[in-house]
Design a protein around this motif. Structure first.
Motif, PDB file in Angstrom:
ATOM      1  N   ALA A  45      60.611  -9.157  17.362  1.00 17.23           N
ATOM      2  CA  ALA A  45      60.789  -8.385  16.131  1.00 17.23           C
ATOM      3  C   ALA A  45      62.015  -8.918  15.401  1.00 17.23           C
ATOM      4  N   HIS A  46      62.078  -8.632  14.145  1.00 11.49           N
ATOM      5  CA  HIS A  46      63.227  -9.020  13.334  1.00 11.49           C
ATOM      6  C   HIS A  46      64.484  -8.338  13.865  1.00 11.49           C
ATOM      7  N   GLU A  47      65.614  -8.996  13.693  1.00 12.02           N
ATOM      8  CA  GLU A  47      66.877  -8.403  14.146  1.00 12.02           C
ATOM      9  C   GLU A  47      67.280  -7.197  13.306  1.00 12.02           C
ATOM     10  N   GLN A  48      66.748  -7.161  12.096  1.00 13.01           N
ATOM     11  CA  GLN A  48      67.064  -6.042  11.209  1.00 13.01           C
ATOM     12  C   GLN A  48      65.810  -5.172  11.042  1.00 13.01           C
ATOM     13  N   ILE A  49      66.017  -3.887  11.055  1.00 10.43           N
ATOM     14  CA  ILE A  49      64.899  -2.957  10.873  1.00 10.43           C
ATOM     15  C   ILE A  49      64.906  -2.429   9.437  1.00 10.43           C
ATOM     16  N   VAL A  50      63.739  -2.387   8.832  1.00  7.54           N
ATOM     17  CA  VAL A  50      63.616  -1.756   7.521  1.00  7.54           C
ATOM     18  C   VAL A  50      63.369  -0.266   7.740  1.00  7.54           C
ATOM     19  N   ASN A  98      60.981 -12.081   5.064  1.00  9.59           N
ATOM     20  CA  ASN A  98      62.171 -12.057   4.212  1.00  9.59           C
ATOM     21  C   ASN A  98      62.576 -10.608   3.909  1.00  9.59           C
ATOM     22  N   LEU A  99      63.755 -10.232   4.348  1.00  2.94           N
ATOM     23  CA  LEU A  99      64.175  -8.834   4.231  1.00  2.94           C
ATOM     24  C   LEU A  99      64.423  -8.412   2.792  1.00  2.94           C
ATOM     25  N   ASP A 100      64.945  -9.330   1.986  1.00  2.63           N
ATOM     26  CA  ASP A 100      65.206  -8.964   0.585  1.00  2.63           C
ATOM     27  C   ASP A 100      63.904  -8.624  -0.138  1.00  2.63           C
ATOM     28  N   VAL A 101      62.910  -9.460   0.121  1.00  2.00           N
ATOM     29  CA  VAL A 101      61.602  -9.194  -0.500  1.00  2.00           C
ATOM     30  C   VAL A 101      61.014  -7.907   0.075  1.00  2.00           C
ATOM     31  N   GLN A 107      59.332  -3.858  -1.683  1.00  2.00           N
ATOM     32  CA  GLN A 107      57.892  -3.570  -1.645  1.00  2.00           C
ATOM     33  C   GLN A 107      57.553  -2.116  -1.953  1.00  2.00           C
ATOM     34  N   PHE A 108      58.515  -1.221  -1.774  1.00  2.00           N
ATOM     35  CA  PHE A 108      58.155   0.199  -1.778  1.00  2.00           C
ATOM     36  C   PHE A 108      58.046   0.812  -3.168  1.00  2.00           C
ATOM     37  N   ASP A 109      58.643   0.178  -4.156  1.00  2.00           N
ATOM     38  CA  ASP A 109      58.518   0.747  -5.503  1.00  2.00           C
ATOM     39  C   ASP A 109      57.776  -0.200  -6.445  1.00  2.00           C
ATOM     40  N   LEU A 110      56.853  -0.959  -5.861  1.00  2.00           N
ATOM     41  CA  LEU A 110      56.044  -1.860  -6.689  1.00  2.00           C
ATOM     42  C   LEU A 110      55.195  -1.072  -7.678  1.00  2.00           C
ATOM     43  N   PHE A 111      54.725   0.089  -7.230  1.00  2.00           N
ATOM     44  CA  PHE A 111      53.828   0.880  -8.072  1.00  2.00           C
ATOM     45  C   PHE A 111      54.454   2.249  -8.324  1.00  2.00           C
ATOM     46  N   SER A 112      54.504   2.638  -9.560  1.00  2.00           N
ATOM     47  CA  SER A 112      55.119   3.926  -9.885  1.00  2.00           C
ATOM     48  C   SER A 112      54.083   5.049  -9.871  1.00  2.00           C
TER      49      SER A 112
END
Lengths: 359, 200
Positions: B13-18, B169-172, B176-181
């Protein structure tokens, strides 16, 4: 042909029911084999009753959830589905409509009315199908930019600015005043979209096939062209009556060959294009999947095979009996026999026979 | 039990959790949880290395080791300090183990659902069932082949943290969560958009 899973579901609980249904599929559908991943495989494996039972079990938990439709929401959405501003018109009889044409044109106009004009729920109106199936000159369903611009104008002038495309690859002006049918017919003739062949043998549904599609195993358009040229006689086509002929260039079935009374499916055999014929398919309330009649044919054999099948129908039919009704009465045997009577390269065809039906 | 080779028994798993808790903004945090893929032998928990003190164990392993309310000592000590959680495999039928999951509610600070490959969507249903059927209010983490493409859908059905595949990619991801309003369907996070809520 489908499996009955649920009857009499109230409209307002459709969202929660479908959620439950898809959840059962998502959780228990086959994941090990891409070709067995579809929901129909799961329904078949469990049986429709057991599948339905599992859906009910899941639905029990969510059927009162806030996903369901409300009457207020129904009313809000329904307001967007309005009817055109129909005039209050007298309903015209066929004879009255016919009499809007001059004597010299009556016969041709009558044919167009018979095949390309359908009744309407509003008195004084009719629905008009513009045929995009001229014989042998363009691919089924094709129209040029100039034609489409002109047809858009016809929609504005005759049908509340609305034009519909059908899966039979024709166009529909759905709300035409009966009193203006003759006028519209004249305009449609100018655009070469007034051939009265809707529902007849040359009203072929065909996918783009190998000429344009990278998925195709075989070409579709030359087959459609060859058949239309072979049967380029309106009197004969009218005599044959309703027959659907559908052509797909590969098993993805974009041409719906499997539900054509006559189906043609392009198959690849050792790098060569072959065509498998199915008979007995039907759409609508008596939907049926056509059955493969036997080994596939080369492209240049297809017109003769069609002629033989059609001749057999003409020979065997009862009075006013349609092709599909005759087929359903007689079964495949007499058609199969004539389809192969002149088959050249028959041995090779048999060697590469594919089994099974067209589904 | 001898030292278990952890690297071979761990789900990467990634070292950083979203993290994306309901009603809050997405953010990143350190990955404190080792995802143990289980052991074929009869051994207990692996010895933890790499500075991780918390461990997610396979739900199947938990069921076979936590029967008759007799916790092994290392499990018990970890459970008492909130350092053990379970992850559900894609083919775990959680509705068949209601008692175990109800019991786990008081023990697990975190549960996870595993994506063996991104196109296998069974764990979306697992998360939805945990929220709907079990009223699980704690954290649910997506683990395994978790790509940024799955974040929004996951967040809608009930996931609130994501252990992305290490190459993502963590920045991307955070975007992702506010792509759609506007959403046309209710979700775990809230009702769908209406004309009133959009004040149009």
């Amino acid at each position: 042909m489908g499996s009955l899973i649920k009857q009499d579901l109230p409209w307002n609980v459709l969202p929660s029911y479908l959620t439950a249904l898809l959840r059962v599929y998502n959780r228990f559908g086959r994941r090990d084999n891409l070709y067995k991943a579809r929901i129909k495989i799961l329904v078949k494996a469990l049986g429709p009753q057991e599948f339905a039972r599992q859906v009910e079990g899941e639905w029990l938990h969510i059927q009162n959830g806030d996903d369901n439709f409300t009457q207020a929401e129904w009313d809000r959405v329904a307001k967007h589905f309005t009817k055109p501003a129909y005039k209050s018109l007298p309903a015209l009889s066929n004879e009255q409509v016919m009499n809007t044409a001059g004597d010299s044109e009556k016969a041709a106009f009558a044919r167009w009315l018979e095949r390309n004009v359908k009744p309407h729920q509003i008195p004084g109106y009719a629905s008009v199908i513009l045929s995009l199936k001229p014989h042998g000159t363009v691919a089924p369903g094709d129209a040029t930019t100039a034609q489409m611009l002109a047809i858009a104008d016809l929609a504005d002038q005759y049908s509340f600015g609305e034009l519909r495309a059908t899966h039979e690859q024709n166009l529909v002006l759905a709300d035409v005043e009966q009193a203006r049918l003759y006028e519209l017919w004249q305009e449609a003739k100018k655009q070469k979209v007034a051939l009265p062949n809707v529902g007849l043998l040359t009203d072929i549904i065909a996918c783009p096939g190998g000429d344009f599609c990278s998925l195709a195993n075989a070409k579709s358009l030359p087959i459609a062209k060859a058949i239309q040229e072979r049967f380029d006689d309106l009197d004969y086509l009218f005599d044959l009556g309703d027959i659907s002929l559908n052509i797909s260039g590969c098993i993805n079935s974009c041409g719906h060959h499997h539900v054509g009374n006559i189906g043609v499916l392009g198959v690849d055999k050792d790098g060569e294009e072959w065509y498998q014929i199915t008979l007995g398919g039907d759409q609508g309330n008596h939907a049926a999947i056509g059955k493969v009649i036997g080994p596939s044919f080369y492209a240049d054999e297809i017109p003769d095979v069609m002629t033989n099948i059609i001749n057999t129908y003409v020979e065997k039919r009862n009075e006013n009996e349609s092709f599909i009704a005759t087929y359903n009465r007689l079964g495949v045997a007499p058609f199969k026999e004539v389809a192969y009577k002149n088959a050249k390269k028959k041995e090779k065809a048999e060697a590469t026979q594919t089994a099974g039906d067209a589904s | 039990m001898s030292q278990v080779s952890i690297s071979g028994n761990v789900i990467a798993a990634h070292e950083q959790i979203v993290h994306f808790p309901k009603g809050q903004k997405p953010s990143l945090g350190a990955n404190e949880w080792l995802i143990w893929s289980g052991s074929q032998d009869e051994g207990g928990l692996p010895d933890l290395e790499h500075g991780k003190s918390k461990v997610l164990v396979p739900f199947a392993w938990w069921r076979s080791h936590i029967n008759s309310h007799h916790y092994e000592s290392d499990v018990q000590s970890k459970a008492s300090t909130g350092q053990i959680g379970v992850w559900f495999a894609a083919d775990d039928d959680i509705l068949k183990h209601v008692d175990v999951i109800e019991g786990g509610k008081t023990v697990w600070p975190l549960v996870a659902a595993h994506f063996p490959i991104f196109r296998d969507g069974r764990s979306f249903s697992t998360a939805a069932l945990l929220r709907n059927h079990f009223q699980w209010t704690g954290e649910i983490r997506a683990i395994g082949d978790v790509l940024i493409d799955q974040l929004l859908q996951g967040a809608r059905v009930g996931f609130d943290s994501f252990a992305l595949r290490p190459d993502q990619n963590l920045d991307v991801a955070l975007k992702q969560f506010d792509l759609f309003s506007v959403a046309t369907q209710n979700s775990w996070r809230g009702p769908r958009a209406t004309r009133a809520s959009l004040s149009v």
